[in-house]
Each structure stands twice: as structure tokens, then as C-alpha cells.
Design an enzyme around this catalytic site. Structure first.
Site, PDB file in Angstrom:
ATOM      1  N   GLU A 268      -2.181  -2.157 -14.865  1.00 38.56           N
ATOM      2  CA  GLU A 268      -2.862  -2.786 -15.996  1.00 38.56           C
ATOM      3  C   GLU A 268      -3.323  -1.748 -17.023  1.00 38.56           C
ATOM      4  O   GLU A 268      -4.432  -1.816 -17.549  1.00 38.56           O
ATOM      5  CB  GLU A 268      -4.039  -3.639 -15.509  1.00 38.56           C
TER       6      GLU A 268
ATOM      7  N   GLU B 218       0.433  -8.314  -8.484  1.00 41.75           N
ATOM      8  CA  GLU B 218      -0.949  -8.682  -8.171  1.00 41.75           C
ATOM      9  C   GLU B 218      -1.068 -10.181  -8.391  1.00 41.75           C
ATOM     10  O   GLU B 218      -0.834 -10.673  -9.494  1.00 41.75           O
ATOM     11  CB  GLU B 218      -1.912  -7.903  -9.070  1.00 41.75           C
TER      12      GLU B 218
END
Length: 818
Positions: free
Chosen positions: A415, A491
Site C-alpha cells: 500500500e 490482503e
């Protein structure tokens, strides 16, 4: 009181500093918190410092306080800490090289030996070493000093503090194999034979002109020699040399998830008949292959990633590395059906990788949570040192674990903010190229949450495997638009729940005044989905490689869904203190499974199982309807209430409507085919579920209404442990009624007394919203359970444990250490 300096000397002398020896350097340290002027110097009075055994996490001791940054767990992990150790080097060290190896130190480490500055390492998750040789005093006392200075907002979770991983002293000849100096690959594997390639780096004085022989012997899992090769290194004048070797093994035993076979390569450096150095390297023989058509193939067989993301902390023990704690964590995950782990979001400890090698668990090893651009809540993180340290840290991460067969992909980041930057692809490509250069046998990936930015700005094009965080609804269109991409859920879900907690009405999508989350398994932050929604899109898109759920275990910090970042108070996580741990795990902080654990088990395992929830203690709600849910991998499930059938359901035929807070969907509900539900008027008694396959009962589970708390029962996970000062026994503490039923609402305070050859390492109960200390001789039960973690001492003997609570019959247990 300070440990005598000769405490370590006895260990050092016993091995006589033989070349190629690597011994623990964990004992004999003293520690002090706060700035200590001149603590790096030899002449310094540290008699008032506290004696500690490494690995050590100074912050887990507490106290909990939101001033320490509640988002990171509310523990005092930032500040300055010093460690010192004085040891004597025997005469046998003369002419040898002594290197001090750290598996990791949190963080911004600086190291001195005898007052001489050796260097720094900002990144707390990476191993490093220093050559002590030029500054050592043979036959005299020597002092190592380590300063650590972790800062606030350096992480989005609890990082721990201190020398939290193992430290080693390595003795070698001036001609030696450096750390991580062997690289073993198996480029050709057939049923009849396998080609093993060994690359050996050699460090030597530049003036050395003698011919050195590099001899590598391959040992099978039973220790029998199955191959051998010797390669000479000529009279090169450079300080580095490299030998490239090949051995062909007959009828190789392959490393796999069901049979994780490990070979050992013993590499010796020889000058004439003299052995200069020796290094043993474990490796596995296996093949991996990724493709859009066939997904991930391990030894030619397709495997889907039933994966979990795991943070590095070990719950009540804090960030300290403990082999048994990690082993237990992985065992619990395997029983859930997990076959793979993502090391979120940093390089793991060597122990975790070694255990995955031994247990047959696949690994995605991840490097960074941020690159050069900062993240909110972690403005003082790796972004401050990225430009200077990224290449060395990334190369060292790969070199650390490139011989481990469990590692099947490398992740360059999670991220990262460069997803939204027009030229972000350049950084992604640079990091990908570094990994490819260091190890071209495994693919490179990254976890993208800003999928639009990652695609538009080219980051997704330069990695080998594209990881999407929380985008299951976009799998189908992304696969259609990018036919060459190999995609997976890096994720997923981010569902939150609290073990044993059930709120009514059951389908109300909101947080709760208790700061706990209902265990009906659908609530999460606005990016999250119930596990079921990811199951569906994984099944609907078979080209997806699988998923890594967030998370396998609860972890300290990120107390989602409670809290919110408040810039007016310098970013502290406010509003819901004492919520100080995440609720993301399928397992709580102590390792007790939540109901969600069994939902994953129902999808990821084949051994017949069935699970029922909630508990059946609803005093005051007699006659009211209680939603009863079942999770099973069986074809049909039947519910019995107080012995009477409430009906049999076929899995998938009566979907359960779940609330959805997912911001990427217009619909506020979704029908799950992975659960079964009955509406049952409450009456004390029992719930029983029976799972059927082919019409036959193959699994069952029963829940009884518990009476009043009557006794404490202790259940050790192991009654025999090793007397090494590290081994652990996890003792489950149950508050039960007189008939032995768990009291699911009990919160009795339990006091512990431990005598003999063990001591209390930590206590816990899985409650994510409490400031009770982890290091104590007491703990309140939480929803009927608590955890007592016992650590062995170094003398063999018995450990006697008693647990008392006012008004309850005491519990006891006995352990044996050997």
C-alpha cells in the site's frame, strides 16, 4: 544486580572459538532506558542497570497509556534504550575473525566495541553484522554497547523496542564464507534426478595467494551423504572470490507442503588438510511455476493460496522472537487450513522462515510498508531512510532467505503511496530489478490498495504478480482488461470480531459501547468485507491465485474498528481508549480461535468439521429469538436444540443475508451461501450440530448452557518442555461450572503461583480493550478464558502451577523440564 562478566565466558571457552562456530550471544547483557551519557565508552558505571536476557522488548512491560500513541498499542516503544555486555575473549581467538551478528534490533541501532563506533542500521526488521576483530583485546575484558532510538509515528502498529531478535558471535578464519554467502538453487528437477547449483562467496585477505578448495557435501534428511563437489579458488588478489558448483542427486525427495523434506549442504573451505571455515545450509528440492492459465504450481501440482497476513509480535510476549511462540502460531494457522503466510509488512525473523521450511508453509516475504513517500500515522517511518538504505536492506532481505524452499515470492511493498504518483512505476521497477538481480528464481509482487493508481501509473505492469488489497469485486474486470497479468488477493476481508462476544440484534452494523466487536463475523471498517464475499469472488475467478486474509492473529496496535486519527493532538489514536489491539484476527491475541477461524476452516480443510455459535447462556432473554449459525465443510448440517431437531440444511441452499459496510458496493446486504442459520427461541439447555456427508453423520459439536462459575481448570499445551531458558508452555485457563462446562461470560480474576524450574513469561486473555499488564501474576478471565505463558529456567526439574480465584475451586498443573 549485574550478571558477572564470566557468565558468558564459560560458554565461549567451551567451544574454544573453533572456526565456523556460531554461538548465542544473548546472555550477560544489562539494559537501561533513556539517554545515558558516555554509555558507549569502556569506562562507564553500569552497575545500576538491569540484567536482561536477549531477545528483549523493553516496551511490552508497559504501562499502557494512550500518550504513547494508542494506534501503536499505547506502549512506550519510542525513546532511547541502551544495552551493554562485557565478555572476555580467550587466547584461542588470536588470528581469527570474530563477527557479531544481530538478527534485528528495533530500531535506529548504533553499535560500539571497546568505545569504537562500528556503525548504524535504521531498519529494525533486517539482520546485520559487524567485524569486531580489529578492536578486540585478546585475553581481556571487552565491552559491546548498543544504542537504540525508536521514534513515535515510525509504524502503524506496535513494533516493539530493543534487541528483540537473537544475537550471535561467529568465529572464522580470515578466509571465510561471509554471512548469507551460500546460494543454492535447483534449476532442473526430475523424478530420477535433480541438479543442485551452489554458489559460494569467499572472503579473504587480498594478499592471499594460496589455493583454497571449496568442498560442498550434500546430506539427505537422515544425514547420509548423497553428493559431493570440490572447487579450487586460485591465487586471486581481490578480497572476494566465488565458487560455482553443481551436484546431481539421484531420486530426489521433493520439498512440499505435506512432506517438507530438507537437505543440508555442508560447505568447507580447505587449505591443504586444514579446515578454515564450515557453513551448513538447509535447502529444499522443489519447483515453482506461475501462469495465468494454471495459477501457482508447486512440483507441478496446482496450489491455491489459503493465506494469512501475520504481524511479527507474539501477543502478550511482545515483539520478542521466541521459536516456540512462532511454532505454536503456525500450528494454529495450519489447523485452520492455512498453507501460506505473508510477512506483513516487513522482513521476518529467521525463526519464522526456518519453521515454515520445516512445516511446509509457503511464504511471501515482504520488504517495506512505505517507500520514499510518507504515510499518515507513520510519518517518521522508513520514508526517512529509503533513499540511503533501500537497496542494501532489500538485497539483504533476499540474501537472508534465498535458500528457503518455503519462500515462493518476494514483495517489494504494501500500500505504498507512490501508487498515486505519475512516475511511481520507476521506483517499483527499480526495486523489482534489484530483487531479480539478487534472486531470479522467484517472482516479485506488491500489495496494491489504490488499484486505479497502480494501474494508471504503471506500478502493476512492472511486478511479476499483481496483488490487490480489498478489491474482490474488481477481479473479473481486471483479469479481462489485463490478460497477461497474474492476480491474487494480497490482503483480503479485514473482518473484525472479538472472541466469544455476541451482540443483538445480530445484524446491526455498528460499533459497540463495550469496545468489542460481535463475533457474528461481518463487521469491519469501510474497506472490509466478510470472509464469505472474498470466498465467492475467489471461486468465481479461478484464475486468481488465492488470498492472504487480514489477519491470521490479532496483533497489538491498529485497534480497528475503534479509534480515529486526530491531527489536533499530534496524531494520537483517540476516542476509544483503552482499545489498544486489533480485532482483525481469526484468532485472538492469546491464540484462542474466534468463530471466524472455523468459517475459514469450513472452506480450507477437508477433514469433516462443524461449528456452532453463539454461546448458549442468554439469561434474561428466555423465549426471545437468538440467531444460531453453523459453519461446516459437510454437505448438510442438522441443529438439535435440547435434543429436538430444529431442521437440517443443505449448505448453500438457504443463504444467510449479511450486512455490508463495504464502500465499493451500492448494496448494503449480501447473501452468503457459506453459512447456515436457524432462529431459535432461547431456553437453557444445549445446542448440538451434526454434519452429514453422503447422508452419514461425520462430525458434531455441542454447546451447553453453563451454570455458575465453580472452578478454575488449567490445560497446558505441553507438559514437557526444554530447560533452556526459552522454551514455553501455553496454559489455557478456563473458568468452568461444576460440570466442567466453560462459563462463556465469566470475568473472574485469577491469581497464579509458579514454583520450581519455570517462571511466568506473560499473561493475557484476548481482550483487545484493556490496560491490564501482560507481565503479571494475575489475569481476569475474558469470556471464560485466560492464558498463562510459562517459560523454562535452565535447570531441569518440575514446574508447579496453581491458579486461584475467590469463590472458585483452585486449578493446578505440573510441567517437567528436561
Amino acid at each position: 544486580m549485574r550478571i558477572p562478566v564470566l557468565y558468558f565466558l564459560s560458554l565461549l571457552v567451551s567451544v574454544d572459538l573453533m572456526a565456523g562456530e556460531r554461538v548465542s550471544f544473548n546472555d550477560g547483557w544489562v539494559f537501561a532506558k533513556g539517554e545515558q551519557a558516555a554509555a558507549e565508552k569502556v569506562v562507564f558505571n553500569d552497575t545500576g542497570w538491569r540484567a536482561v536476557q536477549l531477545p528483549h522488548d523493553w516496551a511490552i512491560e508497559g504501562p499502557f497509556d494512550e500518550q504513547y500513541n494508542a494506534r501503536a498499542g499505547g506502549l512506550p516503544f519510542h525513546g532511547i534504550g541502551w544495552y551493554r555486555k562485557t565478555f572476555e575473549v580467550p587466547g584461542s581467538a588470536r588470528g581469527k575473525v570474530l563477527r557479531l551478528q544481530f538478527d534485528g534490533a528495533m530500531n535506529n541501532s548504533e553499535v560500539w566495541i571497546n568505545g569504537q563506533y562500528l556503525g548504524k542500521r535504521p531498519f529494525g526488521y533486517i539482520g546485520f553484522e559487524y567485524d569486531l576483530t580489529p578492536y578486540l583485546k585478546i585475553g581481556q575484558a571487552n565491552t559491546v554497547a548498543v544504542k537504540l532510538s525508536p521514534v513515535d509515528f515510525s509504524t502503524r502498529w506496535y513494533p516493539g523496542a530493543g534487541i528483540y531478535r537473537n544475537v550471535w558471535l561467529v568465529t572464522s578464519d580470515p578466509v571465510h564464507i561471509p554471512r548469507w554467502g551460500t546460494y543454492i538453487t535447483t534449476p532442473a528437477v526430475l523424478e530420477s534426478n535433480a541438479l543442485v547449483q551452489i554458489q559460494v562467496d569467499v572472503q579473504k585477505p587480498s594478499a592471499l595467494q594460496e589455493i583454497i578448495r571449496v568442498e560442498t557435501t550434500i546430506l539427505d534428511p537422515t544425514g547420509n551423504e548423497v553428493g559431493k563437489v570440490t572447487t579450487p579458488i586460485g591465487n586471486q588478489f581481490s578480497q572476494q572470490a566465488q565458487a560455482r558448483q553443481q551436484v546431481r542427486l539421484k531420486n530426489p525427495q521433493l520439498w512440499g507442503m505435506e512432506s517438507p523434506v530438507l537437505y543440508t549442504a555442508v560447505t568447507r573451505l580447505l587449505k591443504g588438510k586444514k579446515e578454515l571455515d564450515k557453513v551448513s545450509t538447509r535447502f529444499g528440492i522443489r519447483t515453482i511455476h506461475y501462469s495465468r492459465k494454471n495459477g501457482f504450481l508447486l512440483n507441478g501440482e496446482q496450489v491455491r493460496f489459503n493465506g494469512v497476513c501475520l504481524h511479527h509480535d507474539n501477543g502478550p510476549l511482545g515483539a520478542v522472537v521466541n521459536r516456540r511462540a512462532i511454532e505454536r502460531k503456525l500450528q494454529i494457522m495450519k489447523t485452520m487450513g492455512v498453507n501460506s503466510v505473508r510477512t506483513s509488512h516487513n522482513p521476518p525473523s529467521p525463526e519464522l522462515v526456518e519453521l515454515c521450511d520445516e512445516m511446509g508453509i509457503l511464504l511471501q516475504v515482504e520488504a517495506f510498508d512505505c517507500w520514499a513517500m510518507e504515510k499518515k500515522g507513520a510519518e517518521q517511518a522508513y520514508n526517512l531512510v529509503f533513499d540511503e538504505w533501500h537497496e542494501r536492506d532489500l538485497r539483504d532481505m533476499v540474501r537472508s532467505f534465498h535458500n528457503s524452499p518455503s519462500v515462493v515470492m518476494w514483495s517489494i511493498g504494501n500500500e505504498i503511496m507512490e501508487q498515486g504518483k505519475q512516475d511511481g512505476w520507476k521506483v517499483a521497477k527499480m526495486l523489482t530489478d534489484i530483487v531479480h538481480d539478487q534472486d531470479n528464481t522467484r517472482p516479485v509482487t506488491a500489495g496494491f490498495n489504490n488499484h486505479g493508481g497502480a494501474i494508471k501509473n504503471g506500478l502493476a505492469d512492472v511486478v511479476d504478480l499483481v496483488g490487490f488489497n480489498y478489491k474482490p469485486a474488481l477481479y473479473k474486470e481486471t483479469l479481462a482488461e489485463h490478460p497477461d497479468w497474474i492476480l491474487y488477493g494480497s490482503e483480503t476481508s479485514s473482518c473484525t470480531s472479538t472472541r466469544g462476544e455476541y451482540h443483538l440484534p445480530w445484524d446491526k452494523y455498528e460499533t459497540h459501547e463495550s469496545l468489542r466487536v460481535t463475533s457474528y463475523d461481518f463487521i469491519g471498517p469501510n474497506w472490509a468485507v466478510p470472509p464469505d464475499y472474498e470466498f465467492f469472488h475467489q471461486e468465481d475467478n479461478p484464475a486468481i491465485l488465492g488470498e492472504f486474509i487480514w489477519t491470521g492473529f490479532d496483533y497489538i496496535g491498529e485497534p480497528t474498528p475503534y479509534g480515529g486519527r486526530d491531527h489536533s493532538t499530534n496524531g494520537y489514536w483517540n476516542g476509544h481508549w483503552p482499545s489498544r489491539s486489533s480485532s482483525f484476527g481469526a484468532v485472538d491475541l492469546c491464540g484462542f480461535p474466534k468463530d471466524r477461524y472455523f468459517l475459514y476452516q469450513s472452506q480450507w480443510t477437508s477433514e469433516p468439521m462443524v461449528h456452532v455459535l453463539p454461546h448458549w447462556n442468554w439469561e434474561g432473554r428466555e423465549g426471545q429469538t437468538i440467531p444460531v449459525l453453523a459453519y461446516s465443510n459437510c454437505e448438510e448440517v442438522e441443529l438439535f436444540v435440547n435434543g429436538q431437531s430444529a431442521g437440517r440444511q443443505v449448505k448453500g441452499e438457504q443463504p444467510v443475508t449479511l450486512p455490508m459496510g463495504y464502500r465499493f458496493l451500492d448494496a448494503k446486504t449480501w447473501d452468503s451461501p457459506y453459512r447456515m442459520r436457524w432462529n431459535v427461541p432461547y431456553k437453557a439447555g444445549s445446542l448440538k450440530v451434526v454434519g452429514y456427508k453422503d447422508g452419514k453423520a461425520v462430525s458434531e459439536k455441542v454447546i451447553q448452557t453453563a451454570g455458575k462459575p465453580a472452578k478454575v481448570t488449567l490445560l497446558p499445551d505441553r507438559t514437557g518442555i526444554t530447560a533452556d531458558g526459552y522454551d514455553l508452555s501455553y496454559v489455557t485457563v478456563r473458568v468452568e461450572d461444576k460440570n466442567g462446562n466453560l462459563c462463556p461470560l465469566a470475568d473472574n480474576l485469577v491469581n497464579f503461583n509458579v514454583t520450581g524450574a519455570g517462571e511466568i513469561a506473560a499473561v493475557g486473555n484476548g481482550n483487545s480493550a484493556t490496560t491490564e499488564p501482560f507481565q503479571a501474576s494475575y489475569r481476569k478471565a475474558f469470556n471464560g478464558l485466560a492464558m498463562l505463558i510459562i517459560r523454562s529456567k535452565r535447570d531441569a526439574g518440575e514446574i508447579q502451577i496453581s491458579a486461584t480465584s475467590d469463590g472458585l475451586k483452585a486449578g493446578s498443573a505440573k510441567l517437567v523440564t528436561r
